[in-house]
Design a protein around this motif. Sequence first.
Motif, PDB file in Angstrom:
ATOM      1  N   LYS A   3       0.822  -1.208   0.000  1.00  0.00           N
ATOM      2  CA  LYS A   3       0.000   0.000   0.000  1.00  0.00           C
ATOM      3  C   LYS A   3       0.863   1.267   0.000  1.00  0.00           C
ATOM      4  CE  LYS A   3      -2.060   1.079   3.806  1.00  0.00           C
ATOM      5  NZ  LYS A   3      -2.955   1.153   4.966  1.00  0.00           N
ATOM      6  N   GLU A  35      -6.881  -4.810  -4.986  1.00  0.00           N
ATOM      7  CA  GLU A  35      -7.102  -4.819  -3.536  1.00  0.00           C
ATOM      8  C   GLU A  35      -6.495  -3.589  -2.870  1.00  0.00           C
ATOM      9  OE1 GLU A  35      -5.668  -8.466  -1.830  1.00  0.00           O
ATOM     10  OE2 GLU A  35      -6.722  -9.672  -3.328  1.00  0.00           O
ATOM     11  N   ARG A  38      -8.601  -0.551  -3.579  1.00  0.00           N
ATOM     12  CA  ARG A  38      -9.812  -0.568  -2.743  1.00  0.00           C
ATOM     13  C   ARG A  38      -9.517  -0.137  -1.313  1.00  0.00           C
ATOM     14  NH1 ARG A  38     -11.209  -6.054  -4.092  1.00  0.00           N
ATOM     15  NH2 ARG A  38     -11.618  -5.921  -6.297  1.00  0.00           N
ATOM     16  N   VAL A  39      -8.392  -0.603  -0.777  1.00  0.00           N
ATOM     17  CA  VAL A  39      -8.007  -0.230   0.587  1.00  0.00           C
ATOM     18  C   VAL A  39      -7.765   1.273   0.676  1.00  0.00           C
ATOM     19  CG1 VAL A  39      -6.185  -0.445   2.325  1.00  0.00           C
ATOM     20  CG2 VAL A  39      -7.081  -2.484   1.213  1.00  0.00           C
ATOM     21  N   GLU A  41      -9.014   3.563  -1.186  1.00  0.00           N
ATOM     22  CA  GLU A  41     -10.298   4.248  -1.324  1.00  0.00           C
ATOM     23  C   GLU A  41     -11.101   4.191  -0.027  1.00  0.00           C
ATOM     24  OE1 GLU A  41     -12.114   4.528  -5.648  1.00  0.00           O
ATOM     25  OE2 GLU A  41     -11.822   2.432  -5.040  1.00  0.00           O
ATOM     26  N   THR A  42     -11.105   3.048   0.632  1.00  0.00           N
ATOM     27  CA  THR A  42     -11.860   2.939   1.890  1.00  0.00           C
ATOM     28  C   THR A  42     -11.217   3.765   2.998  1.00  0.00           C
ATOM     29  OG1 THR A  42     -10.703   0.900   2.494  1.00  0.00           O
ATOM     30  CG2 THR A  42     -12.826   0.671   1.395  1.00  0.00           C
ATOM     31  N   GLU A  43      -9.908   3.952   2.934  1.00  0.00           N
ATOM     32  CA  GLU A  43      -9.220   4.812   3.900  1.00  0.00           C
ATOM     33  C   GLU A  43      -9.370   6.287   3.544  1.00  0.00           C
ATOM     34  OE1 GLU A  43      -5.156   3.537   3.969  1.00  0.00           O
ATOM     35  OE2 GLU A  43      -5.625   1.755   5.166  1.00  0.00           O
ATOM     36  N   LYS A  44     -10.054   6.560   2.424  1.00  0.00           N
ATOM     37  CA  LYS A  44     -10.314   7.916   1.937  1.00  0.00           C
ATOM     38  C   LYS A  44      -9.026   8.674   1.615  1.00  0.00           C
ATOM     39  CE  LYS A  44     -14.826   8.235   3.821  1.00  0.00           C
ATOM     40  NZ  LYS A  44     -15.688   7.846   2.805  1.00  0.00           N
ATOM     41  N   ARG A  45      -8.022   7.962   1.141  1.00  0.00           N
ATOM     42  CA  ARG A  45      -6.781   8.607   0.707  1.00  0.00           C
ATOM     43  C   ARG A  45      -6.828   8.984  -0.767  1.00  0.00           C
ATOM     44  NH1 ARG A  45      -1.862   7.752   4.027  1.00  0.00           N
ATOM     45  NH2 ARG A  45      -2.648   6.962   5.984  1.00  0.00           N
ATOM     46  N   LYS A  47      -9.517   8.968  -4.509  1.00  0.00           N
ATOM     47  CA  LYS A  47     -10.807   8.736  -5.159  1.00  0.00           C
ATOM     48  C   LYS A  47     -10.474   8.363  -6.591  1.00  0.00           C
ATOM     49  CE  LYS A  47     -15.261  10.670  -6.293  1.00  0.00           C
ATOM     50  NZ  LYS A  47     -16.007   9.478  -6.108  1.00  0.00           N
TER      51      LYS A  47
END
Length: 69
Positions: A3, A35, A38-39, A41-45, A47
């Motif tokens: 990541k 993956e 997606r991680v 994006e979910t951490e809002k780092r 878009k």
Amino acid sequence: MNKVELLKKLLNSSRGNLFSLEIPTTKENEKKIQELVRVLETEKRIKLREYVQREHSVYLHGIIKYASE
């Protein structure tokens, strides 16, 4: 690739907060990149606006929301 490495590549390929990056991949790496995206994006780092799988690469286009170096 993990990541942090992906985030650094996105930061290096960005103009302001927009990024555009093409990453050479293999079949195994494609799923891992999906993956990691997606991680992030979910951490809002980030878009993600566009994710295109090509024959030997993956094209990513989007906005970096927050990232510390």
